[in-house]
Design a protein around this motif. Structure first.
Motif, PDB file in Angstrom:
ATOM      1  N   LEU A  84      -4.267 -73.672  23.776  1.00  0.00           N
ATOM      2  CA  LEU A  84      -5.472 -73.134  23.143  1.00  0.00           C
ATOM      3  C   LEU A  84      -5.858 -71.790  23.763  1.00  0.00           C
ATOM      4  CD1 LEU A  84      -7.561 -76.405  22.740  1.00  0.00           C
ATOM      5  CD2 LEU A  84      -6.495 -75.054  20.911  1.00  0.00           C
ATOM      6  N   GLU A  85      -5.755 -71.693  25.076  1.00  0.00           N
ATOM      7  CA  GLU A  85      -6.044 -70.420  25.748  1.00  0.00           C
ATOM      8  C   GLU A  85      -5.069 -69.337  25.305  1.00  0.00           C
ATOM      9  OE1 GLU A  85      -6.026 -71.362  29.917  1.00  0.00           O
ATOM     10  OE2 GLU A  85      -7.875 -72.560  29.757  1.00  0.00           O
ATOM     11  N   LYS A  86      -3.797 -69.704  25.166  1.00  0.00           N
ATOM     12  CA  LYS A  86      -2.783 -68.747  24.714  1.00  0.00           C
ATOM     13  C   LYS A  86      -3.109 -68.259  23.303  1.00  0.00           C
ATOM     14  CE  LYS A  86       1.031 -70.607  23.468  1.00  0.00           C
ATOM     15  NZ  LYS A  86       2.313 -71.341  23.519  1.00  0.00           N
ATOM     16  N   ARG A  90      -3.984 -64.414  22.011  1.00  0.00           N
ATOM     17  CA  ARG A  90      -3.262 -63.758  20.919  1.00  0.00           C
ATOM     18  C   ARG A  90      -4.218 -63.300  19.828  1.00  0.00           C
ATOM     19  NH1 ARG A  90       1.751 -67.965  20.120  1.00  0.00           N
ATOM     20  NH2 ARG A  90       2.922 -67.379  21.986  1.00  0.00           N
ATOM     21  N   LEU A  91      -5.182 -64.142  19.495  1.00  0.00           N
ATOM     22  CA  LEU A  91      -6.161 -63.753  18.481  1.00  0.00           C
ATOM     23  C   LEU A  91      -6.953 -62.541  18.929  1.00  0.00           C
ATOM     24  CD1 LEU A  91      -7.331 -67.276  17.356  1.00  0.00           C
ATOM     25  CD2 LEU A  91      -6.293 -65.542  15.880  1.00  0.00           C
ATOM     26  N   ASP A  92      -7.354 -62.524  20.192  1.00  0.00           N
ATOM     27  CA  ASP A  92      -8.106 -61.386  20.719  1.00  0.00           C
ATOM     28  C   ASP A  92      -7.265 -60.117  20.749  1.00  0.00           C
ATOM     29  OD1 ASP A  92     -10.327 -62.981  21.100  1.00  0.00           O
ATOM     30  OD2 ASP A  92      -9.987 -63.276  23.259  1.00  0.00           O
ATOM     31  N   GLU A  93      -5.998 -60.259  21.150  1.00  0.00           N
ATOM     32  CA  GLU A  93      -5.141 -59.092  21.327  1.00  0.00           C
ATOM     33  C   GLU A  93      -4.504 -58.600  20.028  1.00  0.00           C
ATOM     34  OE1 GLU A  93      -2.316 -60.411  24.250  1.00  0.00           O
ATOM     35  OE2 GLU A  93      -3.846 -60.500  25.835  1.00  0.00           O
ATOM     36  N   ARG A  94      -4.087 -59.546  19.156  1.00  0.00           N
ATOM     37  CA  ARG A  94      -3.315 -59.160  17.968  1.00  0.00           C
ATOM     38  C   ARG A  94      -3.929 -59.590  16.642  1.00  0.00           C
ATOM     39  NH1 ARG A  94       1.742 -61.394  20.911  1.00  0.00           N
ATOM     40  NH2 ARG A  94       1.268 -63.194  19.656  1.00  0.00           N
ATOM     41  N   GLY A  95      -4.966 -60.396  16.709  1.00  0.00           N
ATOM     42  CA  GLY A  95      -5.597 -60.861  15.479  1.00  0.00           C
ATOM     43  C   GLY A  95      -4.890 -62.021  14.811  1.00  0.00           C
ATOM     44  N   THR A  96      -3.885 -62.579  15.483  1.00  0.00           N
ATOM     45  CA  THR A  96      -3.163 -63.731  14.946  1.00  0.00           C
ATOM     46  C   THR A  96      -2.787 -64.666  16.089  1.00  0.00           C
ATOM     47  OG1 THR A  96      -1.247 -64.470  13.661  1.00  0.00           O
ATOM     48  CG2 THR A  96      -0.933 -62.523  15.038  1.00  0.00           C
ATOM     49  N   ALA A  97      -2.760 -65.962  15.796  1.00  0.00           N
ATOM     50  CA  ALA A  97      -2.396 -66.939  16.825  1.00  0.00           C
ATOM     51  C   ALA A  97      -0.896 -67.115  16.925  1.00  0.00           C
ATOM     52  CB  ALA A  97      -3.059 -68.285  16.524  1.00  0.00           C
ATOM     53  N   GLY A  98      -0.159 -66.638  15.937  1.00  0.00           N
ATOM     54  CA  GLY A  98       1.285 -66.839  15.905  1.00  0.00           C
ATOM     55  C   GLY A  98       2.002 -66.047  16.985  1.00  0.00           C
ATOM     56  N   SER A  99       3.229 -66.500  17.298  1.00  0.00           N
ATOM     57  CA  SER A  99       4.007 -65.828  18.335  1.00  0.00           C
ATOM     58  C   SER A  99       4.883 -64.719  17.781  1.00  0.00           C
ATOM     59  CB  SER A  99       4.888 -66.851  19.079  1.00  0.00           C
ATOM     60  OG  SER A  99       5.802 -67.446  18.191  1.00  0.00           O
TER      61      SER A  99
END
Length: 101
Positions: A84-86, A90-99
């Motif tokens: 969840l932290e990861k 990702r959402l904060d940095e790239r706007g998406t939760a995907g890898s």
């Protein structure tokens, strides 16, 4: 008692111990059963809005995942928290939760 401990106690009580490789195969099998239910309930994708999965099948997959975590000596709750932290990062940095990129 948390869910992982309950699964571990059940496995021990009923002599269901298995090596991690077998636990992983069981998990894959259970997830495959979920896939089969989705495939059938959607008419093989013709009606994607009609997804229907039995709750006990989800429970089987969860049991298999928690049993695998126990065999690997991984705290499933801690692993979930890390994920969840990861995803938040990702959402904060790239706007998406995907890898993916």
């Amino acid at each position: 008692m948390d869910d992982q401990q309950r699964v571990a106690a059940f496995v021990t009580e009923h002599g269901l111990e298995a090596p991690p490789a077998y636990r992983l195969l069981d998990l894959v099998s259970e997830v495959g059963e979920l896939g089969k239910e989705v495939t059938e309930s959607t008419g093989y994708g013709a009606s994607p809005g009609t997804v229907d999965v039995d709750r006990d099948e989800l429970g089987d997959a969860l049991f298999a995942l928690l049993a695998l975590a126990e065999e690997l000596d991984v705290d499933a709750s801690a692993a979930l928290e890390e994920s969840l932290e990861k995803y938040e990062r990702r959402l904060d940095e790239r706007g998406t939760a995907g890898s993916g990129e």
